[in-house]
Design an enzyme around this catalytic site. Structure first.
Site, PDB file in Angstrom:
ATOM      1  CD  GLU A   1      -1.799  -2.376   1.494  1.00  0.00           C
ATOM      2  OE1 GLU A   1      -2.702  -3.237   1.430  1.00  0.00           O
ATOM      3  OE2 GLU A   1      -0.626  -2.633   1.869  1.00  0.00           O
TER       4      GLU A   1
ATOM      5  CG  HIS B   1     -11.129  -7.581   6.984  1.00  0.00           C
ATOM      6  ND1 HIS B   1     -10.405  -8.358   7.856  1.00  0.00           N
ATOM      7  CD2 HIS B   1     -10.571  -7.760   5.759  1.00  0.00           C
ATOM      8  CE1 HIS B   1      -9.461  -8.992   7.196  1.00  0.00           C
ATOM      9  NE2 HIS B   1      -9.533  -8.648   5.920  1.00  0.00           N
TER      10      HIS B   1
END
Length: 668
Positions: A407, A474
């Site tokens: 990322e 998540h």
């Protein structure tokens, strides 16, 4: 730092195919940063500049690499690469103003040293975190490759920086995508005071290229001819066959990490060894032995450079000191964005929240030929939520790009695309994973326009939120990490209509934007949405219900919780504000409502402490205290990580407590 003339030069120079004129040109290019540095060290002792990172002993690398590149090829240097700037012929008065924190400097006094970039000279400076610039180089190289320009990008790092994750992420991306990047490691022996044997265990850092299927070369960083000749040859090869190459330049840092650090930790015999390998003095001696340089020429070159230094220094010294003008400072945080409204058509269809986002991505790709999508599994697979499904067939793999799991470097790559005049979208597979890319977002993208007038035309999509049993990694709704960072914009819609219009606007806006998409809304919320492209303005909240009894302020899934709860309670006469855009915040809508109702509840899915709800409450207390008939109330999730089991998640979220909290406010 004169080497002992009776000792044979430890640097073996070969003329290669260079003419005497070329060799003298290299010598003058080497001499200039050395003489500037010597002057700066005097000014540092006099207190006329605040800090200095010396590149004495390393000039051959900066000069040789820059000379080998074409003037329109980007270089991303570090704080010991003065030779990059001088070889690109940046006016010295601007450099001196930069170091004095004056307006004529490249950052207008907002940053120091070499922490700046300049599109005019195709130089992109570093930030103190070192690693992110490697990913930025990937992005610039990607843009050059997509535009079929046959140009390379050179980026510098030190041996210490090769331990950072960004280094490995950037090499991996460049290798997988065959990007024309020249990764230049200046191995100068020490990271501040930590020697190389305490930093890594491989013999040569060039060996790290093997793990990425990349070519590498070891070059004597003190030999200007070797640097220039080898880098020129490698650069031409990269232009013809785009690919990344890793170069390790062996050199030494002759002064402290910065001047205050000193060099007491360096063994004396090591210092003496490298003093004998001084790149400027050895090259001077070689040119004299070859009868290419004589005393008169040497005096002329030095006098000419010193005169240029003194003239430009005088100009910088006479420049008015920088003054703080608040409106100017604030106005430069973001690049100006003139919103262009595109009204929705009357032709609508009933679509889910997720479909509206997919439409916005597709239609914005059609409108912006320079927009590149990047994310894990977004190409053939269509992303884990299938938002980019089918786009690869229309736009191809060049613009819809699967990324490695890295990322940080991908955010840096997006920044590099923006520097090259393109647009980028990064899809975080889950918003939680943005923590792995946090540094370049808050320290590079957010600060770049303010620092050196370079915008970050990047949208980062953030699937987020609880209520779907996804557990601690998540399910976060972490918008408060970003709403407090000047330079970022944050959007968090609750309805399909808003999601499509605001995402379209986000792609038009040249500033970095975090676009939050609540996963629980993806397939549960439907709405009539215009089929065609349209936009909605940023900074305007949506007033969903109007009344005078109390104000409820929320966003995202919280909007739907409130709508369900007030229906259940059969409440009327309530102002319900859906913020939609969290930064810039629509303070006017908030203030107008509070002044009307006198009672306020701010609801967030985030845990309350340090949340946006806390900031809004503080704003209301400061600016509307005399209008309040009750304390400003907040409601958020429990102060724990987000649990997985259904009963635990239900207890964690504030939804079940909302009815009681509203009634408490009514009864106050």
């Amino acid at each position: 730092m004169q080497p002992n003339s009776s000792v044979q030069s430890p640097i073996k120079f070969e003329k290669e195919n260079l003419s005497s004129a070329q060799l003298l040109d290299l010598y003058v290019a080497l001499l200039k940063p050395r003489l500037i540095e010597e002057k700066m060290l005097i000014l540092l002792r006099q207190g006329k500049i605040s800090k200095w990172f010396s590149g004495i002993g390393q000039e051959a690398i900066s000069v040789g690499v820059t000379k080998a590149l074409n003037p329109d090829e980007y270089i991303l240097p570090m704080h010991r690469n003065l030779g990059v700037f001088t070889t690109r012929n940046i006016p010295l008065n601007r450099l001196f103003s930069q170091w004095q924190g004056k307006q004529n400097g490249f950052t207008k006094g907002r940053d120091r040293s070499f922490h700046f970039g300049t599109q005019e000279y195709k130089i992109v400076g570093m930030i103190s975190h070192l690693g992110p610039q490697l990913g930025v180089a990937d992005g610039i190289a990607l843009a050059r490759k997509l535009k079929k320009e046959n140009k390379l990008t050179a980026v510098f790092t030190g041996e210490g920086g090769t331990s950072e994750g960004d280094f490995h992420e950037a090499l991996n991306i460049a290798s997988v995508w065959d990007l024309p990047v020249m990764f230049c490691i200046e191995n100068n022996g020490y990271g501040l005071s930590t020697p190389t044997n305490e930093q890594y265990r491989c013999k040569d850092l060039a060996d790290r290229a093997k793990g990425y299927g990349m070519e590498s070369f070891i070059i004597d960083g003190n030999n200007i001819i070797e640097v220039y000749s080898k880098v020129s040859e490698i650069a031409e090869s990269i232009r013809e066959n785009p690919r990344p190459v890793l170069l390790e330049f062996k050199t030494f840092r002759m002064r402290g990490h910065e001047e205050a650090s000193g060099t007491k930790y360096v063994p004396e015999e090591l210092m003496q060894f490298w003093e004998q390998k001084d790149p400027v003095e050895n090259f001077r001696q070689f040119l004299k032995e070859e009868n290419i340089l004589n005393e008169d020429q040497e005096i002329h070159f030095k006098d000419e450079i010193k005169a240029e230094i003194n003239l430009n220094l005088k100009e910088a010294n006479e420049e008015t000191p920088t003054e703080f003008i608040q409106t100017k400072e604030i106005n430069d945080v973001y690049q100006e964005f003139i919103y262009q409204e595109v009204n929705p058509s009357s032709n609508t269809e009933n679509v889910r929240f997720i479909d509206a986002i997919a439409q916005a991505v597709k239609q914005s790709m059609q409108r912006h030929n320079s927009l590149v999508l990047m994310g894990q599994d977004i190409a053939e697979y269509g992303g884990v939520f299938k938002i980019t499904e089918g786009l690869i067939s229309e736009f191809g793999k060049e613009r819809v790009r699967n990324t490695p799991i890295c990322e940080s470097a991908i955010v840096g790559t997006a920044m590099g695309l923006s520097i090259s005049g393109m647009k980028a979208m990064v899809e975080m597979q889950f918003g939680d994973f943005v923590s792995s890319g946090f540094n370049p977002i808050v320290n590079y993208l957010a600060k770049s326009n303010y620092r050196w007038n370079q915008n970050a035309d990047v949208v980062i999509r953030m699937p987020c939120g609880a209520g779907v049993g996804a557990g601690p990694f998540h399910s976060q709704t972490n918008e408060a990490w970003f709403t407090k960072v000047p330079g970022l914009k944050v959007i968090y819609p609750a309805f399909p209509y808003d999601a499509k219009g605001l995402l379209n606007t986000a792609f038009n806006d040249p500033n970095p934007i975090l676009f939050f998409e609540h996963k629980a809304l993806y397939r549960s919320i439907r709405q009539e949405v215009p089929v065609d492209y349209y936009t909605l303005p940023l900074g305007k909240a949506s007033i969903l219900k109007e009344g005078e009894k109390l104000t409820i302020i929320t966003y995202g899934a919280g909007v739907h919780w409130v709508l369900d709860t007030i229906d259940e309670m059969e409440l009327e006469n309530v102002d319900l504000i859906d913020l939609r855009i969290l930064q810039p915040l629509d303070k006017e809508a908030i203030m107008n409502s509070v002044k009307k109702t006198g009672k306020v509840l701010v609801l967030t899915e985030d845990s309350t402490f340090g949340s946006l709800a806390s900031e809004i409450s503080a704003i209301i207390s400061e600016e509307c205290f005399e209008y309040l008939d009750a304390p400003v109330m907040r409601l958020g999730s429990a102060e724990t990580p987000i649990p997985f089991a259904a009963a635990l998640e239900e207890g964690y979220l504030p939804k079940t407590k909302l009815k009681e909290k509203i009634q408490q406010l009514i009864d106050y």
